[in-house]
Motif scaffolding. Structure first.
Motif, PDB file in Angstrom:
ATOM      1  N   LEU A 184     -53.100  24.257  20.964  1.00  0.00           N
ATOM      2  CA  LEU A 184     -51.981  25.197  20.884  1.00  0.00           C
ATOM      3  C   LEU A 184     -51.997  26.182  22.050  1.00  0.00           C
ATOM      4  O   LEU A 184     -50.953  26.508  22.612  1.00  0.00           O
ATOM      5  N   PHE A 185     -53.188  26.633  22.417  1.00  0.00           N
ATOM      6  CA  PHE A 185     -53.290  27.571  23.538  1.00  0.00           C
ATOM      7  C   PHE A 185     -52.867  26.901  24.838  1.00  0.00           C
ATOM      8  O   PHE A 185     -52.165  27.503  25.657  1.00  0.00           O
ATOM      9  N   ILE A 186     -53.259  25.650  25.028  1.00  0.00           N
ATOM     10  CA  ILE A 186     -52.860  24.920  26.236  1.00  0.00           C
ATOM     11  C   ILE A 186     -51.340  24.768  26.279  1.00  0.00           C
ATOM     12  O   ILE A 186     -50.710  24.958  27.327  1.00  0.00           O
ATOM     13  N   ILE A 187     -50.728  24.441  25.142  1.00  0.00           N
ATOM     14  CA  ILE A 187     -49.268  24.343  25.077  1.00  0.00           C
ATOM     15  C   ILE A 187     -48.639  25.708  25.364  1.00  0.00           C
ATOM     16  O   ILE A 187     -47.660  25.803  26.110  1.00  0.00           O
ATOM     17  N   ALA A 188     -49.212  26.772  24.791  1.00  0.00           N
ATOM     18  CA  ALA A 188     -48.675  28.120  25.008  1.00  0.00           C
ATOM     19  C   ALA A 188     -48.713  28.496  26.484  1.00  0.00           C
ATOM     20  O   ALA A 188     -47.736  29.040  27.019  1.00  0.00           O
ATOM     21  N   VAL A 189     -49.807  28.197  27.146  1.00  0.00           N
ATOM     22  CA  VAL A 189     -49.913  28.500  28.574  1.00  0.00           C
ATOM     23  C   VAL A 189     -48.912  27.646  29.364  1.00  0.00           C
ATOM     24  O   VAL A 189     -48.219  28.153  30.249  1.00  0.00           O
ATOM     25  N   GLY A 190     -48.821  26.370  29.038  1.00  0.00           N
ATOM     26  CA  GLY A 190     -47.872  25.491  29.727  1.00  0.00           C
ATOM     27  C   GLY A 190     -46.436  25.974  29.572  1.00  0.00           C
ATOM     28  O   GLY A 190     -45.678  26.021  30.545  1.00  0.00           O
ATOM     29  N   LEU A 191     -46.063  26.354  28.350  1.00  0.00           N
ATOM     30  CA  LEU A 191     -44.708  26.841  28.112  1.00  0.00           C
ATOM     31  C   LEU A 191     -44.432  28.158  28.822  1.00  0.00           C
ATOM     32  O   LEU A 191     -43.308  28.426  29.230  1.00  0.00           O
ATOM     33  N   ILE A 218     -46.974  17.334  30.283  1.00  0.00           N
ATOM     34  CA  ILE A 218     -47.014  15.873  30.391  1.00  0.00           C
ATOM     35  C   ILE A 218     -48.291  15.338  29.746  1.00  0.00           C
ATOM     36  O   ILE A 218     -48.264  14.371  28.972  1.00  0.00           O
ATOM     37  N   LEU A 219     -49.416  15.964  30.039  1.00  0.00           N
ATOM     38  CA  LEU A 219     -50.692  15.517  29.469  1.00  0.00           C
ATOM     39  C   LEU A 219     -50.724  15.667  27.950  1.00  0.00           C
ATOM     40  O   LEU A 219     -51.250  14.795  27.249  1.00  0.00           O
ATOM     41  N   MET A 220     -50.148  16.758  27.438  1.00  0.00           N
ATOM     42  CA  MET A 220     -50.105  16.931  25.978  1.00  0.00           C
ATOM     43  C   MET A 220     -49.233  15.856  25.336  1.00  0.00           C
ATOM     44  O   MET A 220     -49.576  15.326  24.277  1.00  0.00           O
ATOM     45  N   GLY A 221     -48.116  15.507  25.959  1.00  0.00           N
ATOM     46  CA  GLY A 221     -47.270  14.431  25.438  1.00  0.00           C
ATOM     47  C   GLY A 221     -48.005  13.107  25.420  1.00  0.00           C
ATOM     48  O   GLY A 221     -47.924  12.342  24.448  1.00  0.00           O
ATOM     49  N   ILE A 232     -39.799  17.481  29.845  1.00  0.00           N
ATOM     50  CA  ILE A 232     -39.912  18.906  30.169  1.00  0.00           C
ATOM     51  C   ILE A 232     -40.923  19.089  31.293  1.00  0.00           C
ATOM     52  O   ILE A 232     -40.679  19.817  32.257  1.00  0.00           O
ATOM     53  N   GLY A 233     -42.069  18.428  31.156  1.00  0.00           N
ATOM     54  CA  GLY A 233     -43.107  18.533  32.174  1.00  0.00           C
ATOM     55  C   GLY A 233     -42.655  18.022  33.524  1.00  0.00           C
ATOM     56  O   GLY A 233     -42.889  18.658  34.556  1.00  0.00           O
TER      57      GLY A 233
END
Length: 189
Positions: A6-13, A175-178, A80-81
């Protein structure tokens, strides 16, 4: 979904908001604490609101597409990425202006949080419950608040190079999270 993910997604967003905040800091001339707080509140607030709205929408339609939800999550995060990576390579200059007034901040906050809406839809497909989504959107909002405030303050120091690097890093993370979501749902890891 773990807190680390979640933190990685938060930083990415938050990278779009960070990049715009850097530009706001550049255009403001003399940056005050109020500028940083204003950017943080606008961007952090919308980055928290949009995934919640996306989750509400996705939750309504999740039962209809549960067999392909991991592919949808993969495609949404990947697109998105890729768009963020493309924007990081763009030579076009964005004019964000020096104003921190609501009429200047509202369109920027909406524009930088549209990707968070689709991530919220992805959260619904991953079947996050209400407690999990509240935790997730809070983390996204606080992370974006902090990074946006830092971006405004750092605007004069970091400059335009930092903006494109932030967008590139955010795009790669999404992209990596997807890819991770897809690989997990296919049972490959």
């Amino acid at each position: 979904m773990s807190i680390g993910e979640l933190f990685i997604i938060a930083v990415g967003l938050s990278m779009d908001a960070f990049a715009v905040s850097v530009c706001k800091g550049l255009s403001a001339g003399r940056v005050r604490l109020g500028h940083a707080l204003t950017a943080g509140i606008w961007f952090g607030g919308f980055q928290a609101l949009m995934p919640f709205l996306g989750w509400l929408l996705g939750s309504r339609f999740q039962s209809f597409i549960s067999n392909v939800d991991h592919w949808i999550a993969f495609l949404l995060l990947g697109l998105i990425g890729l768009n963020m990576v493309r924007e990081s390579r763009s030579q076009e200059e964005e004019e964000v202006g020096a104003s921190f007034a609501p009429k200047a901040m509202l369109p920027l906050a909406v524009a930088t949080s549209i990707d968070a809406l689709t991530v919220g839809i992805t959260f619904a497909f991953l079947q996050l419950d209400q407690a999990d989504i509240l935790w997730a959107v809070s983390l996204i909002g606080v992370t974006t608040f902090v990074l946006s405030a830092i971006g405004v303050k750092a605007g004069g120091i970091v400059g335009e190079r930092g903006k494109s690097r932030a967008e590139l890093a955010g795009g790669i993370v999404l992209i990596l999270m997807g890819c991770k979501i897809l690989v997990e749902h296919l049972g490959l890891i």
